[in-house]
Write a protein that holds these residues in place. Structure first.
Motif, PDB file in Angstrom:
ATOM      1  N   SER A  62      12.214  -6.800  -1.152  1.00 58.76           N
ATOM      2  CA  SER A  62      12.408  -7.508   0.120  1.00 58.76           C
ATOM      3  C   SER A  62      11.265  -8.490   0.340  1.00 58.76           C
ATOM      4  CB  SER A  62      12.450  -6.506   1.280  1.00 58.76           C
ATOM      5  OG  SER A  62      11.141  -6.050   1.561  1.00 58.76           O
ATOM      6  N   ASP A  63      11.514  -9.533   1.074  1.00 55.58           N
ATOM      7  CA  ASP A  63      10.471 -10.532   1.314  1.00 55.58           C
ATOM      8  C   ASP A  63       9.257  -9.905   1.996  1.00 55.58           C
ATOM      9  OD1 ASP A  63      12.310 -12.207   0.248  1.00 55.58           O
ATOM     10  OD2 ASP A  63      12.539 -13.484   2.018  1.00 55.58           O
ATOM     11  N   ASP A  64       9.505  -8.954   2.890  1.00 58.22           N
ATOM     12  CA  ASP A  64       8.401  -8.335   3.619  1.00 58.22           C
ATOM     13  C   ASP A  64       7.510  -7.487   2.719  1.00 58.22           C
ATOM     14  OD1 ASP A  64       9.030  -9.499   5.975  1.00 58.22           O
ATOM     15  OD2 ASP A  64      10.075  -7.758   6.829  1.00 58.22           O
ATOM     16  N   ALA A  65       8.097  -6.943   1.666  1.00 60.96           N
ATOM     17  CA  ALA A  65       7.327  -6.038   0.808  1.00 60.96           C
ATOM     18  C   ALA A  65       6.240  -6.753   0.016  1.00 60.96           C
ATOM     19  CB  ALA A  65       8.270  -5.292  -0.140  1.00 60.96           C
ATOM     20  N   PHE A  66       6.262  -8.088   0.037  1.00 60.42           N
ATOM     21  CA  PHE A  66       5.182  -8.823  -0.637  1.00 60.42           C
ATOM     22  C   PHE A  66       3.862  -8.712   0.133  1.00 60.42           C
ATOM     23  CE2 PHE A  66       8.763 -11.013  -2.708  1.00 60.42           C
ATOM     24  CZ  PHE A  66       8.307 -11.046  -4.016  1.00 60.42           C
ATOM     25  N   GLY A  67       3.931  -8.234   1.393  1.00 61.01           N
ATOM     26  CA  GLY A  67       2.702  -8.016   2.166  1.00 61.01           C
ATOM     27  C   GLY A  67       2.169  -9.276   2.806  1.00 61.01           C
TER      28      GLY A  67
ATOM     29  N   TYR B  23      -3.293 -15.750  -3.959  1.00 62.46           N
ATOM     30  CA  TYR B  23      -2.009 -15.072  -3.767  1.00 62.46           C
ATOM     31  C   TYR B  23      -1.533 -15.198  -2.324  1.00 62.46           C
ATOM     32  CZ  TYR B  23       1.413 -11.384  -2.956  1.00 62.46           C
ATOM     33  OH  TYR B  23       2.546 -10.702  -2.559  1.00 62.46           O
TER      34      TYR B  23
ATOM     35  N   PRO C   6       7.751  -1.504   4.603  1.00 63.83           N
ATOM     36  CA  PRO C   6       7.762  -2.579   3.590  1.00 63.83           C
ATOM     37  C   PRO C   6       6.524  -2.524   2.684  1.00 63.83           C
ATOM     38  CG  PRO C   6       8.215  -3.480   5.770  1.00 63.83           C
ATOM     39  CD  PRO C   6       7.807  -2.054   5.967  1.00 63.83           C
TER      40      PRO C   6
END
Lengths: 604, 604
Positions: free
Chosen positions: A597-602, B313, B559
Motif C-alpha cells: 500500500s502507498d501508506d506502508a512506504f512510511g 529516500y 501501515p
C-alpha cells in the motif's frame, strides 16, 4: 603514450576486426569509405578530441554557462571548438552530401563520436541537438523548409534544439499544453512554456531553429493531438534573409549537477503573442516524428555514457599503473618495495570490470550503427525489417543498460584514484557527475525498461527479440568450436536459454492480470537482457582474438588479444552467474512491489 | 507533515521495538536513559536537525569553504549551528560526564546522528573529527594532557582533527614520512606534510588540537615505527593559558565533488622548524591507537551514508506521492486521469529498494551501537569478547557495504525526480555527490573488503563470523515459527548456509597459493555477507511487525508494520536470489583478475 579518451586499438578492433566496416564500402552508397579513409576519419576525430576538446573539458565545467537578461553564454573556450567542428564538417557525418552531410557509415561516425564524447560530451550536446533538429527538417520538412534551413543546420551555421518537455509534462509527453493557432498566412502562432531545453539559447550560432511540440487548437487530447512546428529564433524570410527576432525567449538556465558546459534553458513562446512557426510534417503527427528520432537520440545518450566510461577507465588504468602504494599481497615483510596499485587484486577486479563494460558497450553501440548501415544498403525488405527489429530491441539496452553500467564505471574510476578521485584536480569526478544525466534524459531508464517489456519484447510477434537471441547463438556456436572458449560458450548458451525462458515468462505475465507485477520486474529484464548482450559481444570479441592468437598474432598485438580472452572470461564467470540469479527473481515474479500500500512506504 | 531527514517512526521502531534500548537503563551506567529520556533526546536532536541544520545544507554546498593566506572560513551559516551543538552538548554524546560528555548509550547517539547526518553531514564532519581527536586524548593521554585538552574538545570549545594521510601515503599508512625529534623539554619537533585533513583549519573554534601520526627519528620502518603526537594550533601552557601559535599551517583546501561545507586541508608542520607536539600514548604505538579509533570512525562513515540515503529516500517518497505524471498502467484509454508517480510499478520498485536499504542499514548500524553498549555494561569477559567480535566482523559491512548501497539509494533518489533531480533546485543531487566520499575515506571500500576476508573472517579462529551467523539463525528460527514469515525465513536460512559454505571456501583459498584470486573475490564476499546481514535485519523487523499485527496493532501503526512485512519479502525475494548467484561466483573462484597481464588491460 598513454591514452585517456578512448582506446584506439580497441576502436579499430571493433570497426575492422569485429564489424568489418570495409565491407560496407563494397556498396555504392559507402564506396568512398575504404579502410584507409575510415582510419583517416578516426585519426582526425581523435586528434580533434584530444587536442582541442579534452583540454577545455574542465574549463567548461568550472566556467559553465551564464544567463543575463535573456542571453546565454556558453564557456568561452567552446567557441573555438565549435568553429573547428564547422570547419571539419563533423556535425552531419552520416547525412546526405546534398545538404552538407558527409555520407559516412553510421558505424564509423559512432567511432568518431566515442572520441568526441569521451573528450567533452557537454560540448557535444550542442552539436547533437543541432543535428537532430536538422534531421527532423530533412525527414519531415517541405522542400521550402529544407531549402531555408537544412544546409545551414547541418553545417552548424545555425543551431537547433528540441522543445518537448514542459513543467507538467516530462515523461508524459501527451500532457503538454503549448498551443498553436493557425494564422491567415499559413504560419502558426504558438504559446507555451518549455523546460530542460538543451542549447535552447546560446552564443555559438547566429540563429537557432527550434522544433516545437504543440497542440493545434481543437486537436485531440493526449499524444494523438500533438503537432511539430519549426520556430526560428530569428525569422527567416522566403528568400533566406533574416526577418524580425521571433517571440521566443530564454527565461533562465538550470543549475545542475554536471554538464555545466551545456545550457539547459527554460523557454517562453509567445509571451507577446507573436511567436510564429511553420508546421513541420503533418498536423497531429508530431509524436510519430518524435518516435522516428528516438532511436538515434537514445543511441546518442548511450554513446555519451560510453564516452564517460571509456575516458574514466583509461584515466584509472594509467593512474593504477603509475601510482605506487602498498606492497604486493604476496610480498614477505614490510620492507618489501611498494608496487603500482594495478598489482592489487581488488584494483585488478575493478579495472577488468571497467574494461569489459567499456568494450562490451562499445561493441554493442557500434553494432547498432552497423545495423543502421545495413538497412541503408540492403535491397531486401525482410532483411531491412530484421535489422530494424534488432535496432528496436537493442535501443533500450543501449540507453538504459549502457548508461547504468557506465555510471558504475565512472564511480569506480573515482574509486581507483582514492581521495584524489574526489577532488577536481582530476577529471574522474566530472565524468561521474556528467554521466548521471544519461540515466534521465531521452526517456528515463525506467521508461527504457518499460519500453523493452511493453513494446520491444513482443515486437513483430516476438520476432525482433528472437532474432537477437539467434544472433547471440551464432556467436556461441562459433565459440563452441574454439577449444579455449568452448566452456565459456556453453555457459553463455545456457544463460541465453534461461533468458529466453525468463522473457517468455514475464511476457505472459505482462499480458495477464499480473501486469503490475510484471512491470515491477521490467527493470530486471532490461538488466539480464543487457548482461546477455554483453556476454555475446565479449565472446564475439574473444572468438576473433582466439583465432588471431592461434594464427600467431604480431607481438605487439598479443596482449590486446589476450585482454579480449580475459574480458570474456571475466564477464561470463563473474557477471553472468549473478544475472542467472536475477532471472530467477523475474521468474519468481514476487508481487510485493505492486501490492504494497502507498501508506506502508512510511515517511508520514 | 511529510518527513525529509529520517523517518521518526522507523527510528523509534529500531530503538524500542527491535533493540529495546530501555533495557540498557536497568544498568547503573545508563540508568538515566529511560524510554522517556531517550524519546526526549531524539526529539531534540530531530528538532535541531530539521530546524537548524537542514536549512543550511544547500548554503553550505554553494558557499563552500574559502582559503585565504592560511585562513579557512567555513560557510557563514555553519557558525550558528556549531554554537547550537556546543550549547546543546551534542558533541560528546556517549562520553564520560567528567569530561563534558553526556554518558548516553551508543545506540541512542546513533539515532540522534541519523537525524544530524541526514540533515547536514558536511557540517557534522567538524563535530566528528573534534570528538574523535578528543577520544584519542581520553584513551591515550596522560592526566596532564586530559586536563589541558579533553573537556575543551568534548564541549566543542576547541576543534580537533586527525593528521594521517600524506601525498605518498594514503591507504598505505606505514609509508608516511613525517618525522618527530625529541627536544630537551620532552616535547617533540615535528616536520612533515599532510593532505586531505578534514577541518585541518577552520574559523569555528579558537584552537584546534591535531593528533599527528609521525615517525620518531630512528624508529622502525613501516607501521611499527609510527607514533602519535598532539599538536595544538596554538600552544597551551601548563596552566591552560594560550602560548604562541604553533608552526603548523594550512597551505590550501581541496576543490571537491561534494561535502563543500567541510574544508579538506593540506597542512605543513614545522616549515620554520618550530612545530611542537607532545607524545600521545607510547612511542611507536601510534598505529595501535589508530586501530582503536577505527571502528568508531568507520561506523560514523556508515552513518553519514545512511543519513544521505534516508534523506534521499524520504524526499523521493514525498515527491512520488505528489508528482502527478502519466496514467495508471491499468487505466483504459488516454483520457484516464494522471496519477502520482508512486503508482507506477518501476517507481514502487525503486522506492521499496530504497526503503529496505535505508531501514536495513539503520538496523545494522544501531545494532552495532547496541553491541558497544553491551560491552560497556557486561561483566562477563566472554560476553564482552563475543560482542566485540560481532562489532569487528560487522564494521567492514557497516562501512563498505552500507556506503555502496546508500550511494545507489541516492542515485535512485535523483532518478525519481527525473530531470528535476539533476538540478540544484532539489537536494537529491547533493546527497549523491556528498555520499560519494563515504566510499573513499576511513579506508576505501576495497580496503574494507580486504579487511573482511583477510582479518575478520578468521578472527578468533573464525568465531566472530560464526557468532554472526548464529545471530542470524536466531532470527530465522523465530521467523520460521511465524506462519506469514516461515517461507521467507527458510529462504534466508538457506542463503545463510550457502554463505557459510562460501566463506569457508574463500577463506581456505585466501590461505593457499590462490591468495591473489581469493582477494580478487573479496569484494563479492563483502557484498554477499552484507546481503545476508540485510536479510537478517529485515526479517527481524518483520518478525516483530508480524507479532504486533497479530496482536492487533493500532490503526495508525498498521501501515508501518505492513511496510516491514513488505520490506523483508521484497529483499529476500528480489535481492537474496541475486546474492546466491554472487556466491556461486566466489566459489567458482575464477582466477582471471589475478592472472591477466598488466599489458592486456590495453590503453597504451
Amino acid at each position: 603514450m598513454a591514452q585517456t579518451v578512448a582506446d584506439r586499438r580497441d576502436v579499430d578492433f571493433v570497426l575492422h576486426e569485429q564489424l568489418a566496416v570495409e565491407n560496407l564500402s563494397k556498396h555504392e552508397l559507402f564506396a568512398d569509405f575504404s579502410k584507409k579513409t575510415v582510419d583517416l576519419v578516426i585519426s582526425e576525430a581523435r586528434n580533434l578530441a584530444i587536442k582541442e576538446m579534452m583540454p577545455v573539458l574542465k574549463a567548461g565545467d568550472e566556467e559553465g554557462c551564464t544567463f543575463e537578461s535573456g542571453k546565454v553564454s556558453v564557456p568561452e573556450s567552446f567557441h573555438r571548438v565549435y568553429e573547428l567542428f564547422k570547419e571539419g564538417e563533423w556535425i552531419a557525418m552520416c547525412d546526405d552530401p546534398q545538404w552538407g552531410g558527409q555520407g559516412m557509415p553510421s558505424t564509423v561516425s559512432l567511432a568518431a563520436k566515442n572520441f568526441f564524447h569521451g573528450a567533452n560530451f557537454p560540448f557535444m550536446l550542442a552539436i547533437l541537438l543541432g543535428h537532430g533538429a536538422g534531421k527532423l527538417v530533412e525527414k519531415f520538412g517541405t522542400d521550402k523548409q529544407k531549402e531555408l534551413f537544412l544546409k545551414k543546420m547541418y553545417t552548424g551555421e545555425w543551431g537547433g534544439t528540441m522543445l518537448l518537455t514542459e513543467p507538467e509534462a516530462g515523461s508524459d509527453v501527451g500532457a503538454l499544453t503549448t498551443t498553436a493557432v493557425k494564422n491567415d498566412d499559413g504560419t502558426y502562432s504558438i504559446t507555451g512554456n518549455k523546460i530542460f531545453i538543451s542549447s535552447g539559447e546560446q552564443d555559438l550560432t547566429k540563429n537557432i531553429i527550434h522544433p516545437v511540440l504543440a497542440r493545434i487548437e481543437g486537436a485531440p487530447a493526449g499524444t494523438a493531438g500533438i503537432s511539430l512546428f519549426l520556430v526560428p529564433k530569428i525569422w527567416v524570410n522566403d528568400d533566406g534573409s533574416f526577418g524580425e527576432p521571433n517571440d521566443i525567449a530564454c527565461t533562465g538556465i538550470e543549475e545542475k549537477m554536471g554538464i555545466h558546459g551545456s545550457p539547459t534553458c527554460s523557454m517562453t513562446l509567445g509571451s507577446k503573442g507573436q511567436c510564429r512557426g511553420t508546421l513541420l510534417g503533418e498536423a497531429n503527427k508530431g509524436m510519430r516524428a518524435m518516435f522516428v528520432m528516438m532511436n538515434e537520440a537514445r543511441l546518442d545518450v548511450g554513446m555519451q555514457a560510453l564516452g564517460c566510461a571509456s575516458a574514466s577507465y583509461l584515466n584509472a588504468l594509467n593512474y593504477a599503473r603509475e601510482r605506487v602504494q602498498g606492497r604486493h599481497l604476496r610480498a614477505g615483510g614490510k620492507d618489501a618495495p611498494g608496487v603500482p596499485i594495478i598489482q592489487h587484486p581488488d584494483v585488478r577486479r575493478m579495472l577488468l570490470g571497467m574494461k569489459t563494460c567499456t568494450e562490451g558497450c562499445r561493441s554493442l553501440l557500434f553494432y547498432i550503427g552497423l545495423c543502421e548501415d545495413m538497412i541503408h544498403i540492403s535491397n531486401d525488405a525482410d532483411e531491412k525489417a530484421r535489422y530494424q527489429g534488432l535496432i528496436d530491441v537493442l535501443i533500450p539496452i543501449a540507453k538504459g543498460y549502457v548508461t547504468d553500467r557506465a555510471f558504475e564505471v565512472c564511480s569506480q574510476g573515482v574509486q581507483i584514484y582514492g581521495g584524489y578521485g574526489y577532488t577536481k584536480e582530476y577529471p574522474q569526478e566530472q565524468y561521474l557527475r556528467d554521466c548521471k544525466i544519461t540515466h534521465i534524459y531521452e526517456g528515463t531508464n525506467s521508461i527504457q525498461a518499460m519500453d523493452l517489456l511493453g513494446r520491444k519484447l513482443g515486437l513483430n510477434k516476438g520476432r525482433a527479440f528472437g532474432d537477437l537471441m539467434a544472433e547471440i547463438r551464432k556467436t556461441t556456436e562459433t565459440a563452441k568450436g574454439i577449444p579455449a572458449l568452448a566452456e565459456l560458450a556453453g555457459e553463455t548458451e545456457a544463460a541465453v536459454a534461461k533468458l529466453e525462458e525468463t522473457a517468455r515468462h514475464i511476457g505472459l505475465m505482462a499480458a495477464s492480470d499480473r501486469m503490475m507485477t510484471a512491470f515491477a520486474h521490467a527493470y530486471a529484464l532490461m538488466e539480464v537482457t543487457g548482461d546477455a548482450v554483453m556476454a555475446w559481444m565479449l565472446l564475439w570479441r574473444a572468438s576473433i582474438a582466439a583465432q588471431k592468437l592461434e594464427k600467431g598474432a604480431k607481438k605487439k598485438d598479443t596482449p590486446f588479444y589476450e585482454g579480449q580472452m580475459a574480458g570474456a572470461r571475466f564477464f561470463i564467470r563473474t557477471v553472468l552467474p549473478v544475472s542467472l540469479g536475477k532471472m530467477d527473481v523475474i521468474s519468481g515474479g514476487d508481487s510485493i512491489a505492486a501490492d504494497i500500500s502507498d501508506d506502508a512506504f512510511g515517511g508520514k
